[in-house]
Write a protein that holds these residues in place. Structure first.
Motif, PDB file in Angstrom:
ATOM      1  N   LYS A   1       9.963 -21.188  -2.009  1.00 19.70           N
ATOM      2  CA  LYS A   1       9.612 -19.825  -2.092  1.00 19.70           C
ATOM      3  C   LYS A   1      10.604 -18.933  -1.651  1.00 19.70           C
ATOM      4  O   LYS A   1      11.528 -19.562  -0.376  1.00 19.70           O
ATOM      5  CB  LYS A   1       8.332 -19.630  -1.193  1.00 19.70           C
ATOM      6  N   ILE A   2      10.617 -17.701  -1.715  1.00 15.19           N
ATOM      7  CA  ILE A   2      11.700 -16.713  -1.245  1.00 15.19           C
ATOM      8  C   ILE A   2      10.435 -15.474  -0.891  1.00 15.19           C
ATOM      9  O   ILE A   2       9.661 -15.161  -1.649  1.00 15.19           O
ATOM     10  CB  ILE A   2      12.641 -16.038  -2.083  1.00 15.19           C
ATOM     11  N   PHE A   3      10.792 -14.666   0.404  1.00 19.00           N
ATOM     12  CA  PHE A   3       9.855 -13.565   0.703  1.00 19.00           C
ATOM     13  C   PHE A   3      10.904 -12.621   0.954  1.00 19.00           C
ATOM     14  O   PHE A   3      11.849 -12.522   1.360  1.00 19.00           O
ATOM     15  CB  PHE A   3       9.379 -13.930   2.239  1.00 19.00           C
ATOM     16  N   ILE A   4      10.325 -11.284   0.475  1.00 14.85           N
ATOM     17  CA  ILE A   4      10.924 -10.076   0.801  1.00 14.85           C
ATOM     18  C   ILE A   4      10.011  -8.989   1.275  1.00 14.85           C
ATOM     19  O   ILE A   4       8.729  -9.183   1.201  1.00 14.85           O
ATOM     20  CB  ILE A   4      11.434  -9.293  -0.764  1.00 14.85           C
ATOM     21  N   ASN A   5      10.402  -8.019   1.648  1.00 15.88           N
ATOM     22  CA  ASN A   5      10.107  -6.724   2.298  1.00 15.88           C
ATOM     23  C   ASN A   5      10.384  -5.582   1.561  1.00 15.88           C
ATOM     24  O   ASN A   5      11.610  -5.556   1.146  1.00 15.88           O
ATOM     25  CB  ASN A   5       9.744  -6.664   3.685  1.00 15.88           C
ATOM     26  N   TYR A   6       9.561  -4.358   1.212  1.00 17.06           N
ATOM     27  CA  TYR A   6      10.070  -3.474   0.453  1.00 17.06           C
ATOM     28  C   TYR A   6       9.394  -1.984   0.733  1.00 17.06           C
ATOM     29  O   TYR A   6       8.559  -1.854   1.416  1.00 17.06           O
ATOM     30  CB  TYR A   6       9.821  -3.668  -0.870  1.00 17.06           C
ATOM     31  N   LYS A   7      10.158  -1.150   0.300  1.00 19.01           N
ATOM     32  CA  LYS A   7       9.783   0.284   0.756  1.00 19.01           C
ATOM     33  C   LYS A   7      10.005   1.110  -0.738  1.00 19.01           C
ATOM     34  O   LYS A   7      10.987   1.007  -1.387  1.00 19.01           O
ATOM     35  CB  LYS A   7      10.559   0.904   1.778  1.00 19.01           C
ATOM     36  N   GLY A   8       9.056   2.107  -0.935  1.00 23.57           N
ATOM     37  CA  GLY A   8       9.402   2.971  -2.247  1.00 23.57           C
ATOM     38  C   GLY A   8       8.791   4.243  -2.073  1.00 23.57           C
ATOM     39  O   GLY A   8       8.004   4.426  -1.182  1.00 23.57           O
ATOM     40  N   LYS A   9       9.144   4.936  -3.294  1.00 23.10           N
ATOM     41  CA  LYS A   9       8.575   6.339  -3.380  1.00 23.10           C
ATOM     42  C   LYS A   9       8.176   6.473  -4.651  1.00 23.10           C
ATOM     43  O   LYS A   9       8.733   5.688  -5.668  1.00 23.10           O
ATOM     44  CB  LYS A   9       9.313   7.306  -2.763  1.00 23.10           C
ATOM     45  N   GLY A  10       7.535   7.224  -5.278  1.00 26.79           N
ATOM     46  CA  GLY A  10       7.222   7.667  -6.618  1.00 26.79           C
ATOM     47  C   GLY A  10       6.093   8.742  -7.041  1.00 26.79           C
ATOM     48  O   GLY A  10       5.761   9.528  -6.035  1.00 26.79           O
ATOM     49  N   THR A  11       5.525   8.713  -8.165  1.00 26.24           N
ATOM     50  CA  THR A  11       4.399   9.570  -8.433  1.00 26.24           C
ATOM     51  C   THR A  11       3.192   8.580  -9.023  1.00 26.24           C
ATOM     52  O   THR A  11       3.328   7.402  -9.709  1.00 26.24           O
ATOM     53  CB  THR A  11       4.951  10.075  -9.779  1.00 26.24           C
ATOM     54  N   GLY A  12       2.103   9.014  -8.534  1.00 29.68           N
ATOM     55  CA  GLY A  12       0.867   8.392  -9.024  1.00 29.68           C
ATOM     56  C   GLY A  12       0.661   8.136 -10.297  1.00 29.68           C
ATOM     57  O   GLY A  12       0.680   9.294 -10.997  1.00 29.68           O
ATOM     58  N   GLY A  13       0.276   6.959 -10.866  1.00 30.36           N
ATOM     59  CA  GLY A  13      -0.190   6.718 -12.166  1.00 30.36           C
ATOM     60  C   GLY A  13       1.171   6.727 -13.187  1.00 30.36           C
ATOM     61  O   GLY A  13       0.890   6.240 -14.383  1.00 30.36           O
ATOM     62  N   GLN A  14       2.146   6.878 -12.682  1.00 34.05           N
ATOM     63  CA  GLN A  14       3.497   6.617 -13.313  1.00 34.05           C
ATOM     64  C   GLN A  14       4.478   5.543 -12.970  1.00 34.05           C
ATOM     65  O   GLN A  14       4.732   4.795 -13.873  1.00 34.05           O
ATOM     66  CB  GLN A  14       4.309   8.063 -13.372  1.00 34.05           C
ATOM     67  N   GLY A  15       4.746   5.656 -11.783  1.00 32.41           N
ATOM     68  CA  GLY A  15       5.579   4.334 -11.230  1.00 32.41           C
ATOM     69  C   GLY A  15       6.258   4.830 -10.241  1.00 32.41           C
ATOM     70  O   GLY A  15       6.032   5.933  -9.420  1.00 32.41           O
ATOM     71  N   GLY A  16       7.336   3.807  -9.628  1.00 30.86           N
ATOM     72  CA  GLY A  16       8.028   4.154  -8.553  1.00 30.86           C
ATOM     73  C   GLY A  16       9.191   3.291  -8.472  1.00 30.86           C
ATOM     74  O   GLY A  16       9.405   2.509  -9.400  1.00 30.86           O
TER      75      GLY A  16
ATOM     76  N   GLY B   1       0.702  -1.279   0.127  1.00 32.47           N
ATOM     77  CA  GLY B   1       0.031  -0.030   0.092  1.00 32.47           C
ATOM     78  C   GLY B   1       0.910   1.178  -0.115  1.00 32.47           C
ATOM     79  O   GLY B   1       1.958   1.152   0.234  1.00 32.47           O
ATOM     80  N   LEU B   2       0.172   2.536  -0.262  1.00 39.12           N
ATOM     81  CA  LEU B   2       0.964   3.567  -0.472  1.00 39.12           C
ATOM     82  C   LEU B   2      -0.172   4.884  -0.156  1.00 39.12           C
ATOM     83  O   LEU B   2      -1.332   4.561  -0.171  1.00 39.12           O
ATOM     84  CB  LEU B   2       1.650   3.843  -1.431  1.00 39.12           C
TER      85      LEU B   2
END
Length: 158
Positions: free
Chosen positions: A97-112, A73-74
């Protein structure tokens, strides 16, 4: 005492020598079910759950021909987000199986883009660890869903 020291040193060297390590550079496309609370003026809360298929530039990579399921979510503020978080399960071709957690930033409708940490796995990957960088470019598609091209690169040890 000398025997004990030699045995201890050999054990440490053997453990390090037999650790599996690698790099990966996987990419693919996916679709994501989204829930959106739209407050207008580029302000939204978004959660998503979806899947993507991945191929690695190196066909020997453990991530080649894998799929991933991610839940995250964001919150958009004036069309931008700095708080994307989530977890993914990678379903590998060998059945593990492999598990990851992630963090991100970006612009709505474009990507991140952002970073991730490998936090565990199953079977021979139960002690896997690693980290890397990920990015996505949003695509047009069926309304009510998000669609994206995804790229992930990093290193791992198990």
């Amino acid at each position: 005492m000398k025997k004990l020291f030699i045995t201890f040193t050999f054990t440490i060297i053997s453990t390090v020598a037999f650790a599996n390590a690698g790099k990966f550079n996987a990419s693919g496309m996916g679709s994501w079910e989204v829930n959106v609370m739209n407050a207008g003026n580029g302000n939204m809360a978004i959660t998503y759950d979806g899947n993507a298929g991945l191929a690695d530039k190196n066909p020997e990579s453990i991530f080649d021909k894998s799929t991933m399921n991610c839940v995250g979510g964001l919150t958009l503020v004036n069309g931008k987000f700095e708080d994307e978080t989530g977890m993914c399960t990678f379903y590998l071709i060998d059945g593990e199986k492999i598990f990851i957690n992630y963090k991100g930033k970006g612009t709505g409708g474009q990507g991140g883009s952002g970073t991730f940490n490998i936090v565990g796995g199953t079977g021979k990957y139960k002690n896997i660890s690693g980290s890397g960088f990920s990015s996505r470019q949003n695509l047009k598609g069926k309304e009510g869903m998000a669609h994206s091209m995804n790229q992930m690169s990093g290193e791992y040890t198990y």
